[in-house]
Enzyme design. Structure first.
Site, PDB file in Angstrom:
ATOM      1  N   ASN A 171       0.801  -1.232   0.000  1.00 47.68           N
ATOM      2  CA  ASN A 171       0.000   0.000   0.000  1.00 47.68           C
ATOM      3  C   ASN A 171       0.835   1.284   0.000  1.00 47.68           C
ATOM      4  O   ASN A 171       0.478   2.258  -0.660  1.00 47.68           O
ATOM      5  CB  ASN A 171      -1.024  -0.023   1.137  1.00 47.68           C
ATOM      6  CG  ASN A 171      -0.400  -0.146   2.505  1.00 47.68           C
ATOM      7  OD1 ASN A 171       0.648  -0.752   2.668  1.00 47.68           O
ATOM      8  ND2 ASN A 171      -1.033   0.435   3.493  1.00 47.68           N
ATOM      9  N   GLU A 270       3.671  -5.052  12.258  1.00 45.59           N
ATOM     10  CA  GLU A 270       2.669  -3.993  12.115  1.00 45.59           C
ATOM     11  C   GLU A 270       1.573  -4.584  11.250  1.00 45.59           C
ATOM     12  O   GLU A 270       1.777  -4.856  10.060  1.00 45.59           O
ATOM     13  CB  GLU A 270       3.304  -2.753  11.479  1.00 45.59           C
ATOM     14  CG  GLU A 270       4.323  -2.114  12.425  1.00 45.59           C
ATOM     15  CD  GLU A 270       5.147  -0.989  11.815  1.00 45.59           C
ATOM     16  OE1 GLU A 270       4.897  -0.610  10.660  1.00 45.59           O
ATOM     17  OE2 GLU A 270       6.049  -0.502  12.510  1.00 45.59           O
ATOM     18  N   CYS A 304      -3.466   1.293   6.455  1.00 45.92           N
ATOM     19  CA  CYS A 304      -3.813   0.476   7.627  1.00 45.92           C
ATOM     20  C   CYS A 304      -4.497   1.296   8.701  1.00 45.92           C
ATOM     21  O   CYS A 304      -5.244   0.761   9.511  1.00 45.92           O
ATOM     22  CB  CYS A 304      -2.550  -0.157   8.191  1.00 45.92           C
ATOM     23  SG  CYS A 304      -1.280   1.059   8.551  1.00 45.92           S
ATOM     24  N   GLU A 483       7.701   0.369  16.840  1.00 43.78           N
ATOM     25  CA  GLU A 483       8.855   0.936  16.143  1.00 43.78           C
ATOM     26  C   GLU A 483       8.715   2.456  16.159  1.00 43.78           C
ATOM     27  O   GLU A 483       7.699   2.997  16.581  1.00 43.78           O
ATOM     28  CB  GLU A 483       8.959   0.360  14.721  1.00 43.78           C
ATOM     29  CG  GLU A 483       9.197  -1.157  14.758  1.00 43.78           C
ATOM     30  CD  GLU A 483       9.798  -1.723  13.480  1.00 43.78           C
ATOM     31  OE1 GLU A 483      10.613  -1.032  12.842  1.00 43.78           O
ATOM     32  OE2 GLU A 483       9.453  -2.859  13.120  1.00 43.78           O
TER      33      GLU A 483
HETATM   34  P1  NAD Z   1       0.004  -9.370   3.126  1.00 38.97           P
HETATM   35  O1  NAD Z   1       0.051  -9.849   4.537  1.00 38.97           O
HETATM   36  O2  NAD Z   1      -0.829 -10.102   2.158  1.00 38.97           O
HETATM   37  O3  NAD Z   1       1.470  -9.329   2.488  1.00 38.97           O
HETATM   38  C1  NAD Z   1       2.512  -8.577   3.068  1.00 38.97           C
HETATM   39  C2  NAD Z   1       3.833  -9.210   2.696  1.00 38.97           C
HETATM   40  O4  NAD Z   1       3.939 -10.492   3.300  1.00 38.97           O
HETATM   41  C3  NAD Z   1       4.028  -9.428   1.206  1.00 38.97           C
HETATM   42  O5  NAD Z   1       5.369  -9.114   0.878  1.00 38.97           O
HETATM   43  C4  NAD Z   1       3.767 -10.918   1.043  1.00 38.97           C
HETATM   44  O6  NAD Z   1       4.401 -11.493  -0.064  1.00 38.97           O
HETATM   45  C5  NAD Z   1       4.329 -11.453   2.336  1.00 38.97           C
HETATM   46  N1  NAD Z   1       3.800 -12.749   2.772  1.00 38.97           N
HETATM   47  C6  NAD Z   1       2.551 -13.235   2.587  1.00 38.97           C
HETATM   48  N2  NAD Z   1       2.443 -14.468   3.149  1.00 38.97           N
HETATM   49  C7  NAD Z   1       3.652 -14.752   3.701  1.00 38.97           C
HETATM   50  C8  NAD Z   1       4.170 -15.869   4.411  1.00 38.97           C
HETATM   51  N3  NAD Z   1       3.413 -16.932   4.699  1.00 38.97           N
HETATM   52  N4  NAD Z   1       5.462 -15.839   4.821  1.00 38.97           N
HETATM   53  C9  NAD Z   1       6.233 -14.758   4.558  1.00 38.97           C
HETATM   54  N5  NAD Z   1       5.798 -13.676   3.878  1.00 38.97           N
HETATM   55  C10 NAD Z   1       4.517 -13.662   3.464  1.00 38.97           C
HETATM   56  O7  NAD Z   1      -0.420  -7.838   3.229  1.00 38.97           O
HETATM   57  P2  NAD Z   1      -0.742  -6.845   2.023  1.00 38.97           P
HETATM   58  O8  NAD Z   1      -2.023  -7.290   1.407  1.00 38.97           O
HETATM   59  O9  NAD Z   1       0.469  -6.675   1.190  1.00 38.97           O
HETATM   60  O10 NAD Z   1      -0.977  -5.462   2.801  1.00 38.97           O
HETATM   61  C11 NAD Z   1      -2.204  -5.075   3.334  1.00 38.97           C
HETATM   62  C12 NAD Z   1      -2.281  -5.380   4.820  1.00 38.97           C
HETATM   63  O11 NAD Z   1      -1.196  -4.751   5.489  1.00 38.97           O
HETATM   64  C13 NAD Z   1      -3.523  -4.856   5.493  1.00 38.97           C
HETATM   65  O12 NAD Z   1      -4.002  -5.812   6.404  1.00 38.97           O
HETATM   66  C14 NAD Z   1      -3.028  -3.631   6.250  1.00 38.97           C
HETATM   67  O13 NAD Z   1      -3.799  -3.248   7.367  1.00 38.97           O
HETATM   68  C15 NAD Z   1      -1.658  -4.067   6.646  1.00 38.97           C
HETATM   69  N6  NAD Z   1      -0.804  -2.926   6.924  1.00 38.97           N
HETATM   70  C16 NAD Z   1      -0.470  -2.643   8.229  1.00 38.97           C
HETATM   71  C17 NAD Z   1       0.308  -1.526   8.521  1.00 38.97           C
HETATM   72  C18 NAD Z   1       0.676  -1.167   9.938  1.00 38.97           C
HETATM   73  O14 NAD Z   1       1.517  -0.299  10.120  1.00 38.97           O
HETATM   74  N7  NAD Z   1       0.084  -1.796  10.943  1.00 38.97           N
HETATM   75  C19 NAD Z   1       0.755  -0.709   7.477  1.00 38.97           C
HETATM   76  C20 NAD Z   1       0.399  -1.025   6.167  1.00 38.97           C
HETATM   77  C21 NAD Z   1      -0.371  -2.140   5.896  1.00 38.97           C
END
Ligand code: NAD
Length: 502
Positions: A171, A270, A304, A483
């Site tokens: 995002n 996060e 997020c 963080e």
């Molecule tokens: P996602 O969890 O689908 O993917 C994030 C990353 O994790 C990607 O690089 C993906 O390839 C990797 N990944 C997926 N499965 C994995 C596994 N089993 N092992 C290792 N790596 C793996 O998230 P997304 O769809 O890319 O992002 C959206 C989500 O992120 C939303 O839930 C949002 O709320 C959250 N988010 C949180 C914050 C925060 O600061 N809390 C900030 C931004 C986004």
């Protein structure tokens, strides 16, 4: 490769008309190998780049290169030199600003204005902030009495963890990735970044920058690919990686925690949110409407911290809803570089299907659709982009599924309340705990309600405003650890105590 900026870096950047080739960046250079996969431009639905999925052998190669950096030049470097290099990284991002901007826009489809003012400048700023944060740290010292009547001196020294895996989402690709890479490197760790498979371009470009400014080989590495049974999981499982710092969905965090358990890695997460906002009748209503419409729809709701549940005190409910409707309807969906575009697409067709599923579910759950609820009609190249309309619902029960599950799109439910206690109870009635935004002109209430929110960050009369030295993270299922400033330094380094008998 240190010091040979550009000359041996094969970035494989194709001409504008061709697809970019995004290679894995290991040990200071782009390496061959890996299975190709397509990267889409979400604003047009066209493929614009090819990335190469790292298999187990490539991930292992990256871990070995990172380990070598920790044991070699990078690990031995003086703090002053390390800080100077990180500041050079920030400067070089700024010098290549337009390339970063173009790459981020190609991957995400976000409006030019947004990436220009938020994503790229924050990407550079993260390196400056953590180059500063590392400069003035102190450590603990205790002088103690010993059983034989003498003295001993205990003091802690701060050491890097070693090799740190950074797994980032799509995002805010550059912003969120550098938010973790910068402090990890400031502490002297070598990093291996696994960017989202949807948005690998700016991370790849950062590899070029690292080589150009003279970051030693292996201190910064990039591996491309997916999560399960791919680069992400291989990185988490690798015994040579000491810590994983992750931003993404809560259920992915849970899978990573499980995969990291056998090698007992340090974890910083996060995760997702279902953030509440609370608007009291005494609030500056115009400011609340301006602030919360921005909060709900910025980056097409793919933030997020975005409020997907807005609780409004009944006397001002109708005026607030009307104001939000006006703001949503003033947004203009379109191509990122078109003049007047204020709303980009969602990241992928798959994500659009998910968001549209919630649009349908909301109606099934009894929502009144105040505005939106569908797909905008766009002409030209944008006709095949992954756009949806910004959407507002009223009439939903606070425990409806659309009010409990993270949508991650430009949609919010507005729900009335009659007392402060009710508002707090509904706001906290969730498994998530990332952020909240409270709007009131009563100072005591601002503090009382802000404090009562079960979240990592509670904004009052604002949203998304942050001093980067403050703690950032989620309560409940929205995260593990904090963080920001010294909190990042505490995660990316560990104190080691030395006890000298005097
Ligand atoms: P996602 O969890 O689908 O993917 C994030 C990353 O994790 C990607 O690089 C993906 O390839 C990797 N990944 C997926 N499965 C994995 C596994 N089993 N092992 C290792 N790596 C793996 O998230 P997304 O769809 O890319 O992002 C959206 C989500 O992120 C939303 O839930 C949002 O709320 C959250 N988010 C949180 C914050 C925060 O600061 N809390 C900030 C931004 C986004």
């Amino acid at each position: 490769m240190t010091g040979q900026a550009g000359a041996t870096v094969v970035a494989e950047r194709a001409s504008q008309q061709e697809r970019r080739a995004l290679r894995n960046f290991i040990g200071g250079r782009f390496v061959e190998g890996g299975k190709p996969f397509d990267i889409y431009d979400p604003a047009t639905g066209l493929v614009h780049a090819t990335a190469y999925e790292a298999d187990k052998a490539i991930v292992d190669q990256a871990v070995r290169a990172a380990r070598k950096a920790v044991e070699g030049e990078w690990g031995r470097m003086t703090l002053a030199r390390r800080r100077a290099l990180l500041i050079r990284v920030a400067e070089r991002i700024e010098e290549r600003f337009d390339e970063f901007l173009e790459a981020e826009i190609a991957d995400t489809g976000k409006p030019h204005e947004l990436a220009h003012h938020l994503d790229i400048p924050r990407g550079a700023a993260n390196f400056r902030v953590f180059a500063d944060a590392i400069a003035n740290l102190s450590t603990e010292t205790f002088e103690m009495d010993t059983p034989d009547g003498g003295k001993a001196l205990n003091y802690a020294v701060r050491k890097p963890l070693g090799v740190v895996g950074v797994i980032s989402p799509w995002n805010l690709p550059l912003l969120l990735m550098t938010w973790k890479v910068a402090p990890a490197m400031a502490c002297g760790n070598a990093v291996i970044v696994k960017p989202s498979e949807e948005t690998p371009s700016t991370t790849t470009l950062l590899g070029e920058v690292m080589a150009e400014v003279g970051i030693p080989d292996g201190a910064f590495n990039v591996i491309h690919g997916f999560g399960p049974d791919s680069a992400g999981e291989f990185l988490v499982q690798h015994p040579g990686v000491r810590a994983i710092t992750f931003t993404g969905e809560t259920r992915t965090g849970s899978a990573i925690m499980k995969a990291a358990a056998p090698t007992v890695k340090a974890l910083s997460f996060e995760l997702g949110g279902k953030n509440p906002a609370v608007v009291f009748a005494d609030a500056d209503l115009d400011a609340a409407i301006a602030g919360l419409s921005r909060a709900a729809f910025l980056n097409t709701g793919q933030v997020c911290l975005a409020p997907e549940r807005i609780y409004v005190e009944r006397p001002v409910f109708d005026r607030f809803v009307a104001g939000m409707k006006g703001k949503a309807e003033a947004l203009r969906a379109g191509l990122p570089n078109d003049h007047g575009t204020t709303l980009g697409p969602l990241i992928s067709d798959e994500h659009r299907e998910k968001v549209l599923g919630y649009y349908k579910l909301a109606v099934d759950e009894g929502a009144t659709v105040v505005t939106g609820g569908g797909v905008p009609k766009l002409d030209g190249a944008a006709a095949n982009g992954y756009f949806v309309e910004p959407t507002i619902w009223t009439g939903l029960a606070h425990d409806a599924r659309v009010c409990r599950e993270e949508i991650f799109g430009p949609a919010c439910a507005i729900i009335p309340f009659d007392s402060e206690e009710d508002a707090i109870r509904m706001a906290n009635d969730t498994e998530y705990g990332l952020a909240s935004s409270v709007w009131t002109t009563n100072l005591s209430r601002a503090h009382r309600v802000g404090r009562a929110m079960e979240v990592g960050i509670s904004w009052v009369n604002c949203w998304f405003l942050r001093d980067l030295r403050t703690p950032f993270g989620g309560a409940k299922m929205s995260g593990v650890g904090r963080e920001g400033g010294e909190h990042s330094i505490n995660f990316y380094s560990e104190p080691s105590n030395i006890c000298i008998k005097l």
